[in-house]
Design an enzyme around this catalytic site. Structure first.
Site, PDB file in Angstrom:
ATOM      1  CE  LYS A  28      15.257  37.491  12.259  1.00 36.44           C
ATOM      2  NZ  LYS A  28      16.830  37.759  12.601  1.00 36.44           N
ATOM      3  CG  ASN A  77      20.282  37.994  18.352  1.00 29.42           C
ATOM      4  OD1 ASN A  77      20.465  39.192  18.354  1.00 29.42           O
ATOM      5  ND2 ASN A  77      20.989  36.909  18.041  1.00 29.42           N
ATOM      6  CG  ASP A  84      23.406  37.907  10.247  1.00 29.45           C
ATOM      7  OD1 ASP A  84      22.988  38.240  11.369  1.00 29.45           O
ATOM      8  OD2 ASP A  84      23.466  36.574   9.859  1.00 29.45           O
ATOM      9  CG  HIS A 109      16.958  32.573  11.484  1.00 25.99           C
ATOM     10  ND1 HIS A 109      18.312  33.251  11.838  1.00 25.99           N
ATOM     11  CD2 HIS A 109      17.039  31.528  11.280  1.00 25.99           C
ATOM     12  CE1 HIS A 109      19.238  32.319  11.439  1.00 25.99           C
ATOM     13  NE2 HIS A 109      18.460  31.022  11.337  1.00 25.99           N
ATOM     14  NE  ARG A 117      26.289  39.594  19.344  1.00 22.08           N
ATOM     15  CZ  ARG A 117      25.754  38.685  18.639  1.00 22.08           C
ATOM     16  NH1 ARG A 117      24.381  38.844  18.662  1.00 22.08           N
ATOM     17  NH2 ARG A 117      26.353  37.803  17.974  1.00 22.08           N
ATOM     18  CG  HIS A 169      23.101  40.214  15.259  1.00 22.88           C
ATOM     19  ND1 HIS A 169      21.976  39.711  15.932  1.00 22.88           N
ATOM     20  CD2 HIS A 169      23.145  39.836  13.899  1.00 22.88           C
ATOM     21  CE1 HIS A 169      21.348  38.921  15.014  1.00 22.88           C
ATOM     22  NE2 HIS A 169      22.125  39.060  13.843  1.00 22.88           N
ATOM     23  CG  HIS A 188      19.851  40.829   9.536  1.00 20.16           C
ATOM     24  ND1 HIS A 188      19.155  39.932   9.376  1.00 20.16           N
ATOM     25  CD2 HIS A 188      20.858  40.494  10.784  1.00 20.16           C
ATOM     26  CE1 HIS A 188      19.428  39.037  10.411  1.00 20.16           C
ATOM     27  NE2 HIS A 188      20.309  39.325  11.123  1.00 20.16           N
ATOM     28  CG  HIS A 197      20.330  35.929   7.630  1.00 25.40           C
ATOM     29  ND1 HIS A 197      19.279  34.650   7.570  1.00 25.40           N
ATOM     30  CD2 HIS A 197      20.463  36.288   8.922  1.00 25.40           C
ATOM     31  CE1 HIS A 197      18.803  34.703   8.854  1.00 25.40           C
ATOM     32  NE2 HIS A 197      19.333  35.529   9.557  1.00 25.40           N
TER      33      HIS A 197
HETATM   34  C1  NCD Z   1      23.501  35.724  14.786  1.00 24.17           C
HETATM   35  C2  NCD Z   1      24.083  36.172  16.136  1.00 24.17           C
HETATM   36  O1  NCD Z   1      25.252  35.855  16.421  1.00 24.17           O
HETATM   37  O2  NCD Z   1      23.193  36.867  16.730  1.00 24.17           O
HETATM   38  N1  NCD Z   1      24.202  34.734  14.158  1.00 24.17           N
HETATM   39  C3  NCD Z   1      24.728  34.501  12.850  1.00 24.17           C
HETATM   40  O3  NCD Z   1      25.213  33.336  12.839  1.00 24.17           O
HETATM   41  N2  NCD Z   1      23.837  34.926  12.064  1.00 24.17           N
HETATM   42  C4  NCD Z   1      22.092  35.240  14.843  1.00 24.17           C
HETATM   43  C5  NCD Z   1      21.320  35.246  13.443  1.00 24.17           C
HETATM   44  O4  NCD Z   1      21.166  36.228  12.744  1.00 24.17           O
HETATM   45  O5  NCD Z   1      21.133  33.963  13.117  1.00 24.17           O
HETATM   46 ZN    ZN Z   2      21.303  38.089  12.250  1.00 22.98          ZN
END
Ligand code: NCD
Ligand code: ZN
Length: 343
Positions: free
Chosen positions: A99, A41, A247, A136, A17, A15, A13, A174
């Site tokens: 997702k 996302n 995450d 989520h 960007r 992120h 998991h 998560h």
């Molecule tokens: C994540 C994000 O910033 O993209 N933020 C978070 O607090 N975990 C999105 C997510 O996984 O909920």
């Molecule tokens: Zn996340």
């Protein structure tokens, strides 16, 4: 010097960007992990196979030379996703999951699903085509207390989803509560869960007691100590339903240190070191390899990695920042360090 060698792990998991932020953070993940499940996302979200392939190319370009790393792409489920989209994604070798973001539940979830039952035909298609659904797991109703949103999602959505679609593979992403751990333990072998380093290391006092600390604000929000204990037990139990997903979610510091700070903790810079600390403190270093390197791959039906990484017992200080990102536990020390011959 104490060292610990394990099969190269996967982050299930993540992120990362796009653009400059991607270039800053991706090397941190690639030096530790062989693969990562890439969250979709972005703004706008990654909803089609074509968009995911463009994003994948951008990621591949940002991998440092001489490092092997494979981004495992996912698609963002919306009310406009079609059954055909699911069939197409399921047979594509680079797409590994859809997702589900309940609309309004977290960062960049505005395009998410407002009514989970309305997308049941899509779950049916995912079940049929055997592509995992990542959730989520929080309700987004403003009247629901923020500390109760995960449990409410189990009661209002997940229980029914798992009953109606018993062959659908689901990752409860998560997880943060005792109730979520229990739900996953009691569910079928097709239901897994990721656990982050921050939810293993901290409870809500870290975020709120003695001053509000925006860099510990993520969603689902940190919970009380008894929940952290339940997560620790799950992660170190050797139960293959629970696996590593950081995450790690980079945000520019001024957007977190803000009257309305955004949600997400940045942990990729030292993810395995953070987990190693947790597992060592729980006297369970022998359980780290399963959690980090085997169980996620098995869930996604991917071959286990063959490379190795080595963690050394070595104290180091976390930098104050990486460009405009403030790392988790900024300025504090870590007890382990990954030493990787590739980097
Ligand atoms: C994540 C994000 O910033 O993209 N933020 C978070 O607090 N975990 C999105 C997510 O996984 O909920
Ligand atoms: Zn996340």
């Amino acid at each position: 010097m104490k060292t610990f060698t394990l099969t190269r792990p996967d982050d299930c998991h993540l992120h990362i960007r796009t653009g400059a932020l991607l270039k800053t953070v991706l090397p941190h993940t690639a030096r530790q992990f062989a693969r990562a499940i890439i969250m979709p996302n972005l703004k706008p979200p990654v909803t089609t196979v074509a968009q995911a392939l463009v994003y994948r190319e951008e990621i591949l370009q940002a991998i440092p030379a001489n490092v092997s790393f494979e981004p495992l792409m996912t698609l963002y489920l919306t009310a406009s996703t079609t059954v055909d989209d699911i069939a197409q994604a399921a047979q594509h070798p680079h797409i590994h999951a859809f997702k589900l973001y309940p609309a309004g539940a977290t960062t960049n979830s505005d395009a998410g699903v407002a009514d989970v039952k309305a997308v049941y035909p899509l779950f049916e298609a995912m079940e049929k085509h055997d592509i995992p659904l990542l959730v989520h797991g929080e309700v987004a109703q403003s009247e629901c207390d923020i500390f109760d949103r995960e449990k409410a999602f189990i009661d209002e959505c997940l229980l029914d989803m798992t009953r109606r679609f018993p062959q659908l593979r689901i990752v409860f992403e998560h997880v943060t509560t005792q109730e979520a751990v229990q739900f996953v333990e009691e569910a079928s072998h097709l239901i897994g869960a990721t656990i982050t380093p921050q939810h293993l290391l901290f409870n809500r006092n870290t975020l709120l007691a003695g001053g509000i600390k925006p860099h510990y604000y993520c969603l689902p929000i940190l919970k009380r100590e008894k929940h952290r204990q339940a997560l620790l037990n799950a992660a170190t139990s050797g139960n293959a339903k629970f696996f590593l997903g950081t995450d790690s979610a980079p945000h520019l510091s001024h957007l977190k240190e803000n009257a309305c700070g955004c949600a997400g903790c940045y942990s990729a810079f030292g993810a395995m070191e953070l987990y190693a600390q947790v597992f060592e403190e729980a006297n369970a270093l022998d359980k780290l390899e399963g959690f980090a390197s085997f169980f996620g791959a098995d869930f996604y039906r991917l071959p286990r990695n063959t490379g190795k990484i080595t963690l050394e017992k070595q104290t180091w200080t976390i930098p104050d920042r990486y460009d405009e990102i403030i790392p988790l536990k900024t300025g504090e020390t870590l007890a382990w360090k990954v030493t990787n011959p590739l980097f």
